[in-house]
Every structure is written in structure tokens, then in C-alpha cells.
Design an enzyme around this catalytic site. Sequence first.
Site, PDB file in Angstrom:
ATOM      1  N   SER A  26       0.824  -1.212   0.000  1.00  0.00           N
ATOM      2  CA  SER A  26       0.000   0.000   0.000  1.00  0.00           C
ATOM      3  C   SER A  26       0.857   1.259   0.000  1.00  0.00           C
ATOM      4  O   SER A  26       0.332   2.329  -0.270  1.00  0.00           O
ATOM      5  CB  SER A  26      -0.973   0.041   1.181  1.00  0.00           C
ATOM      6  OG  SER A  26      -0.687  -0.893   2.145  1.00  0.00           O
ATOM      7  N   HIS A  85      -2.525  -2.852  -6.464  1.00  0.00           N
ATOM      8  CA  HIS A  85      -2.944  -2.494  -5.110  1.00  0.00           C
ATOM      9  C   HIS A  85      -4.444  -2.705  -4.945  1.00  0.00           C
ATOM     10  O   HIS A  85      -5.256  -1.876  -5.369  1.00  0.00           O
ATOM     11  CB  HIS A  85      -2.550  -1.041  -4.808  1.00  0.00           C
ATOM     12  CG  HIS A  85      -2.924  -0.599  -3.431  1.00  0.00           C
ATOM     13  ND1 HIS A  85      -3.402   0.655  -3.150  1.00  0.00           N
ATOM     14  CD2 HIS A  85      -2.904  -1.266  -2.243  1.00  0.00           C
ATOM     15  CE1 HIS A  85      -3.656   0.747  -1.854  1.00  0.00           C
ATOM     16  NE2 HIS A  85      -3.365  -0.401  -1.293  1.00  0.00           N
ATOM     17  N   GLU A  91      -5.540  -0.194  -7.879  1.00  0.00           N
ATOM     18  CA  GLU A  91      -4.560   0.732  -8.442  1.00  0.00           C
ATOM     19  C   GLU A  91      -3.465  -0.100  -9.110  1.00  0.00           C
ATOM     20  O   GLU A  91      -2.850  -0.950  -8.461  1.00  0.00           O
ATOM     21  CB  GLU A  91      -3.952   1.607  -7.335  1.00  0.00           C
ATOM     22  CG  GLU A  91      -4.948   2.624  -6.781  1.00  0.00           C
ATOM     23  CD  GLU A  91      -4.369   3.482  -5.656  1.00  0.00           C
ATOM     24  OE1 GLU A  91      -4.699   4.673  -5.593  1.00  0.00           O
ATOM     25  OE2 GLU A  91      -3.593   2.955  -4.830  1.00  0.00           O
ATOM     26  N   ASN A 123      -4.648   6.297  -1.018  1.00  0.00           N
ATOM     27  CA  ASN A 123      -4.190   6.435   0.364  1.00  0.00           C
ATOM     28  C   ASN A 123      -3.547   7.803   0.607  1.00  0.00           C
ATOM     29  O   ASN A 123      -3.638   8.361   1.693  1.00  0.00           O
ATOM     30  CB  ASN A 123      -3.196   5.325   0.718  1.00  0.00           C
ATOM     31  CG  ASN A 123      -3.914   3.996   0.911  1.00  0.00           C
ATOM     32  OD1 ASN A 123      -5.146   3.955   0.996  1.00  0.00           O
ATOM     33  ND2 ASN A 123      -3.166   2.908   0.960  1.00  0.00           N
TER      34      ASN A 123
HETATM   35  P1  NAI Z   1      -1.133  -9.869   7.117  1.00  0.00           P
HETATM   36  O1  NAI Z   1      -0.215  -9.579   8.217  1.00  0.00           O
HETATM   37  O2  NAI Z   1      -2.543 -10.205   7.394  1.00  0.00           O
HETATM   38  O3  NAI Z   1      -0.549 -11.072   6.251  1.00  0.00           O
HETATM   39  C1  NAI Z   1       0.783 -11.185   5.846  1.00  0.00           C
HETATM   40  C2  NAI Z   1       1.069 -12.676   5.643  1.00  0.00           C
HETATM   41  O4  NAI Z   1       2.333 -12.824   5.024  1.00  0.00           O
HETATM   42  C3  NAI Z   1       1.115 -13.477   6.929  1.00  0.00           C
HETATM   43  O5  NAI Z   1       0.258 -14.599   6.787  1.00  0.00           O
HETATM   44  C4  NAI Z   1       2.580 -13.911   7.038  1.00  0.00           C
HETATM   45  O6  NAI Z   1       2.731 -15.196   7.633  1.00  0.00           O
HETATM   46  C5  NAI Z   1       2.969 -13.957   5.577  1.00  0.00           C
HETATM   47  N1  NAI Z   1       4.389 -13.827   5.331  1.00  0.00           N
HETATM   48  C6  NAI Z   1       5.289 -13.044   5.973  1.00  0.00           C
HETATM   49  N2  NAI Z   1       6.503 -13.220   5.414  1.00  0.00           N
HETATM   50  C7  NAI Z   1       6.368 -14.113   4.410  1.00  0.00           C
HETATM   51  C8  NAI Z   1       7.253 -14.690   3.470  1.00  0.00           C
HETATM   52  N3  NAI Z   1       8.543 -14.388   3.441  1.00  0.00           N
HETATM   53  N4  NAI Z   1       6.745 -15.565   2.569  1.00  0.00           N
HETATM   54  C9  NAI Z   1       5.427 -15.893   2.573  1.00  0.00           C
HETATM   55  N5  NAI Z   1       4.557 -15.373   3.465  1.00  0.00           N
HETATM   56  C10 NAI Z   1       5.024 -14.496   4.362  1.00  0.00           C
HETATM   57  O7  NAI Z   1      -1.011  -8.626   6.115  1.00  0.00           O
HETATM   58  P2  NAI Z   1      -2.108  -8.009   5.143  1.00  0.00           P
HETATM   59  O8  NAI Z   1      -2.934  -7.044   5.880  1.00  0.00           O
HETATM   60  O9  NAI Z   1      -2.754  -9.080   4.359  1.00  0.00           O
HETATM   61  O10 NAI Z   1      -1.180  -7.139   4.186  1.00  0.00           O
HETATM   62  C11 NAI Z   1      -0.357  -7.744   3.206  1.00  0.00           C
HETATM   63  C12 NAI Z   1       0.111  -6.680   2.235  1.00  0.00           C
HETATM   64  O11 NAI Z   1      -1.017  -6.066   1.639  1.00  0.00           O
HETATM   65  C13 NAI Z   1       0.911  -5.547   2.855  1.00  0.00           C
HETATM   66  O12 NAI Z   1       1.884  -5.151   1.922  1.00  0.00           O
HETATM   67  C14 NAI Z   1      -0.094  -4.448   3.056  1.00  0.00           C
HETATM   68  O13 NAI Z   1       0.464  -3.185   3.055  1.00  0.00           O
HETATM   69  C15 NAI Z   1      -0.971  -4.653   1.830  1.00  0.00           C
HETATM   70  N6  NAI Z   1      -2.325  -4.161   1.947  1.00  0.00           N
HETATM   71  C16 NAI Z   1      -3.053  -4.353   3.090  1.00  0.00           C
HETATM   72  C17 NAI Z   1      -4.344  -3.863   3.187  1.00  0.00           C
HETATM   73  C18 NAI Z   1      -5.142  -4.085   4.435  1.00  0.00           C
HETATM   74  O14 NAI Z   1      -6.145  -3.367   4.616  1.00  0.00           O
HETATM   75  N7  NAI Z   1      -4.804  -5.030   5.274  1.00  0.00           N
HETATM   76  C19 NAI Z   1      -4.957  -3.120   2.081  1.00  0.00           C
HETATM   77  C20 NAI Z   1      -4.138  -3.044   0.902  1.00  0.00           C
HETATM   78  C21 NAI Z   1      -2.864  -3.534   0.870  1.00  0.00           C
END
Ligand code: NAI
Length: 726
Positions: A439, A460, A472, A510
Site C-alpha cells: 500500500s 494495489h 490501483e 491512500n
Molecule cells: P497480514 O499480516 O494479514 O498477512 C501477511 C502474511 O504474510 C502473513 O500470513 C505472514 O505469515 C505472511 N508472510 C510473511 N513473510 C512471508 C514470506 N517471506 N513468505 C510468505 N509469506 C510471508 O497482512 P495483510 O494485511 O494481508 O497485508 C499484506 C500486504 O497487503 C501488505 O503489503 C499491506 O500493506 C498490503 N495491503 C493491506 C491492506 C489491508 O487493509 N490489510 C490493504 C491493501 C494492501
Amino acid sequence: MNASTSEATSDLSFKVDRDHVGWLTFDRQGASVNVLTPALMQELDALLSQLESRIANGQMLALVIESGKEGAFFAGADVEAIANLSSAAQAREAASVGQRIFRRIERLRVPTIAAVDGACMGGGTELILHCDYRIASDRSSTSIGLPEVRLGILPGFGGTVKLPALVGMQNALGIILSGKPVRPARAQRIGLVDRVAPSARFRSAVSEFAAEVVSKRVQPATPQLGFAQRLLERTGPGRRIMFGAARKQAAAEVGSFYPAPYRAIDVLSSAVGLKADAAYALEATALGELAVTPESRNLVRVFRLSQAARKALPPDVTERGRPVEKMCVIGAGVMGGAIAELAAAHDIPVVLKDIEQDALDSGLRHAADLLRKAAVARVFSDEEASLKFALITGTLEYGDIEDADLVIEAVVERMAVKQQVFREAEAATGNAVLATNTSALSVDEMANGVVRPGAVLGLHFFNPVHKMPLVEVVAGPRTDAEALATGFGLILALGKTPVLVADRPGFLVNRLLAPYLNEAGFLLEEGRGVEDIDAALESFGMPMGPLRLLDEIGFDVARHASREMASSFGDRMTPSGVLDRMIDDARLGRKNGLGFHRYQDGRDRGADPTVEALFAKNSALAAGPAASASDAEEVRSRCLYGMVNEAAHALEEEVVDGPDSVDLAMVLGTGFPPFRGGLLRWADAEGIQKIHDALTEYAGALGSRFAPAPLLVRMAEQNRTFTDLN
Ligand code: NAI
């Protein structure tokens, strides 16, 4: 037997088969869907004269109306023509012309049968309502709807007259007010179609049906109303209850922002007991009035912007991408699980990879849950949901992805981790496009270290993925055209709307949200109430106020993002101390039940009275116990003008290609009220000079964060609007 005869005009063709059944086929040249343009209506009108004389000469026993486009019946009326209507009188006249032509079909002296294969919307639905019979295919895309209220109008070619007569008033209210399409099985249950036939042999099923109609073995359906429904629909007091309930429901769903549903209820209720001519006239008059309201103009505009975004690749994406037939999602968290589900729901096999078994399990559960919910909502059957879930393979190891066309990473928001993941993914795949769901991080920096930096782009998605229509598409300076085109193609295949944005901090949405959310924090610190701040923006039409939005985002995530913005853009993005204060008080937002509101068992229990006490030291600045209207006005201006100002900065930096893209992205990405036409269309209506002057005043009184952007200053000087910049 007579030899079959055929006549073709440009978009319409007609022939009579050996069984004396006429086939009228709509097939708009050079277009993928049929749309009822004024020109096509005229052609239909002329052809109907020929049909009438053939019928008078006994050359035809029945008429079938079909689409020449397999699996696409009618997309509806011509939105372009709606946008061009310049007065209520002209709009009323256009409706009357359409009504007159469709009523000619109704009056043909042979039975008429509409053969619906694929989506049938708006004017297309009104066309089939004027036929004696309707047969629909069971294709997954077949559905029948009247989405006009979503454009701020109502059905104007007789839909409000014919639909209640066919399916009963209550069903008609549901269909017209929701704008939601009806799938074939339900359509048959409520009498909207007479028969449903398999799409694989639809044409022969239509022929058989026509033969039955000719030999009078079937009769037109009449509405099947149960006792309670008859009581509601056929008695004065019953109707009062029914229309009263419909008004209440409209109030709950759209408040006072959208006039169309209320006007539709008026038309439907006033038409009860009227002769057809009078009922049609009522409908045409109401359509005329609605078509020129600012709400309708703005809704039509947003609809056209989103259609345009879904149609054309941006001009700088020259090469065609490759279809994504297999993808890999890395990181099975909130976003990864939902992205995997979205792909599977669109029949794309996905490998979902994580490093933790628990995280993987929960990502898979999340995906399964979303598919189950879609099955409950009847987007597809339980069986289809299971088949789609089987397209997702969970794994902790790389492997089985060498043939993936695209990898999307959704791991933790840390540059080093994401770079590492891209390196691993590139090694494990052959030639895949490498997409990031970040993001805020730089897409270009993420590409450092991979062998093919041109293959890296941002996709995104917004949270919750299954609900938010925007993605995006982030082009880094090194992203190549093939990667971009592949990304665009995927987003379209997933049913989302892509907007191309530059690789700048916060991309577009954002970044524009940052000053808006920050300002809510400053207002709170000044002693304004949680409810007052949110109400000021909800009464403007935002789906939720900024503080409730922060609750949804989560304070840790929001603080991280706001710090990133501040480090990129400096002073004007320096956040208030509110998120720090909330986090110090062990509050994280909805996710731990403690935000500006309280949450229990997943339900919002209202604003938390203890929150204001956290900021009480500043309450001397507050307006007092009852916030005044001018106070609400100030809350609104400070939050929204800040957003407009940031949009001016972003436009100057060419984050998007123009104000239209800002408007579309803000409507689809934040729920900015579509009836206002988007952020910058609203800013134009509000007045650029007024916004500029207010920002200047706020900058003096409250801080330099409000200093008007150079573009805004120039626009005010030159008396220009954002619309002029497109
Ligand atoms: P989250 O913390 O829920 O999930 C991240 C996952 O990645 C976890 O399951 C973790 O075990 C896994 N992980 C960590 N390192 C890893 C690796 N080396 N290989 C494989 N898996 C790995 O995070 P979330 O909220 O899903 O966010 C993920 C991405 O999406 C971030 O970049 C965030 O900025 C972006 N994002 C999040 C939004 C939100 O509202 N949560 C909205 C838009 C984008």
C-alpha cells in the site's frame, strides 16, 4: 412450406423460418453488447411496420426476439444518450418515443417471445416485458434487471407499468428499487420468465417453445400471489402498508441523497388503477425530471468513467499482455487469502504460499468462507463453490509455480522481506510477472535485486477485496509494457476496475485519504466529539465518517501509513497525536474491539464515551455540548478541502492522468459519494475560488498543512475548474 426470407438492416436482422416463426435478431455492429441507441430504436420502429404488414398478410404465426451475440442479450439503454439529454422535456419525449415503439411490439397480432441468453438489463428488460412470453437460458451470465435507479433515473420505456403487472407489485418494487438483476431460476419462480432452458441447446429450445406457443399449448404466465401478498397488493390499506415499507427501506438504504427510488415508488403507487396511457405518461414525466437532476448527471458520469476504465488500456500500454491462466499469491493474510479467493472465483488456479502453517490455514479458511458466502448470495451454487475452492493449493514451499503467469506478493509491509520474496519467486517461476500488493512502499525499489525489474508492477487491491471494486495498477519507472498489460488484463478478468497510478508514496487513494484522516484527528484534539466529526461527513454522503474508517483500518496500520506519508511529504502530512494516544491506551480499532467506537461480537456498539476524555485537556476549544451547523460545515470543509488540495498536488506530479481518474478512484476506492460525481467534480461545484480562499484562511489560523497547492492557486487565479483540466 415457404422458403425462409430474410432482411437485414445494420444492427437488426429479421427472417421468417419454415414454421412461419419470425426471428428478429439484435446484433449491434462492431460492439460486443447490444445497446438501445436512439438509432437502433428508429430501426426497430421501421422494421415493426414491415412486420405488421407481414402479419396482416398471414405470413407469420409468432415472433421471436433474440440477440445475435451469444451469451449477451442487452446491456440496456444508451448511457451516452442519457448523458446528452439537455432538458426534462427532451428526456420525457425520449421516454415516450421508446414507450410507443415497445407498445407496438405488445400490440402485434401474433404471440411474441423474448429469448434471453445472457445479461438483459434496463431497456432490454423493458423490451422483453412487452413480449407475451419470455424464455431464458440457464447460462451463468443470464440475468434480468432494471438497474436504472443506480443511474439516478427510473425505467422509462414502460418498465414501471409492465413489471408489476407481470410479477406483482412487491416483486416489482424489489427489482426496481434495488436495481439488482434476477437470475433465471428466481425469474421463473416469480413469473418474470415462462421457461428456463439449457444454454447448450438454447436455440432449439426456443424453436420448440415457439411451436408450443403457436399450437396454443402454453399460455402467458399470470402473477402467482399468495394470500398475504394478495392482501397487500389488492387492497387499499395493504398497498399503503406496502408502499410505506418501501419508502422506509429506501430511507434506510439511500437516505435523502438519491431522489430516484422515492420517485419510482411515487410512480408505481400513483399508477395503480390507472389506464395504461396515463401510467406510461406518469413514467415518462418522472424520467424526464430525474434525468436532469445533478444526482443523475453525476451517477451517469461515474458509470461512464468506470466503463471507460474497464474498456481501454491506457495509451502507454502498447503491447498486449498474456492471459493469466495460473497465479501464485504469496502471503496468506487478510489480503492474500482474499486475493486467492477472487482468482479462484474467476476460475484461475492459484497457489497460495505462506511461511507459517497457521497463517496458511487461516488464509485458506478465509478464502473458503468467502466462496461459501458467495454461494449463499447465489452468485454460484454450493457445488461450484467447492469446485472453485479446489482451484486453490496451499503450500509452505515454492514448487509447482514454474508455469505461473503472475505472482502477487501480499506479505508483511517491509521492504527487505518483499525484496527477498520477489527474488525467491522469480527463481521459482519461469517468466512470471511479479506484482506487489503493497500500500505504500516503492515498487521500483522492490524491483532491485530481481533479474527482470521490468516484470515488476504494483496491483494495489483494497480491503475487503471482494467488495472493493478498485485496483490501483502501479507502474514503476522500469515496469515494462507487457507486465502492465498483463496486470491490467488480470484486473479486468477479476471483474475489478483498474486505474493506472505512478509509483509515488501512497499512490493515489491512500495519499488523498491521509490529510482527510489526519484532519479528523486534529479536530478531535481540539475537542470536537467523535459523533460530530463522523456525522459531518456521513451527512455529506461518505459511507462512514473518518474516525469509523480509522477503526476499520486499524490504528497500527493507519499509524504506519501516516508516518510513511509524513516522511515522504513532510509538514503537510504530519499527523495529529491521536493515533499514538489511542495505541498507548491499548486501542487498535475494530480488530481489538476498542476504537473510537466500541465493538462487541463483531457489532458496532456506538461511539465510545471514554474516548473524548482522552483528549479532554483540549476541550476548552470545543464548540460546546451541541455542535452547531456551522461547526459541522467547518469539520466537513477542513477534511474535504485538504483532500482536494492533495489531489491538486498529485495531479501536478502526474500520479494519474487527470481529474477523471481521481474522481473514479475516489468513488471506487473510498466510497466517495457517487451522486456527487467524484471528489474533483464536487470541488468544481463547490467552487475552486471558495476552496482556495478557505485553505488560505485555514493555513493562517491552523497551520501550513493547509497551504493551497500551486495548481489550485493557478486555477483560482485563472478562474479554471478541474473539469477544464481533463
Ligand atoms: P497480514 O499480516 O494479514 O498477512 C501477511 C502474511 O504474510 C502473513 O500470513 C505472514 O505469515 C505472511 N508472510 C510473511 N513473510 C512471508 C514470506 N517471506 N513468505 C510468505 N509469506 C510471508 O497482512 P495483510 O494485511 O494481508 O497485508 C499484506 C500486504 O497487503 C501488505 O503489503 C499491506 O500493506 C498490503 N495491503 C493491506 C491492506 C489491508 O487493509 N490489510 C490493504 C491493501 C494492501
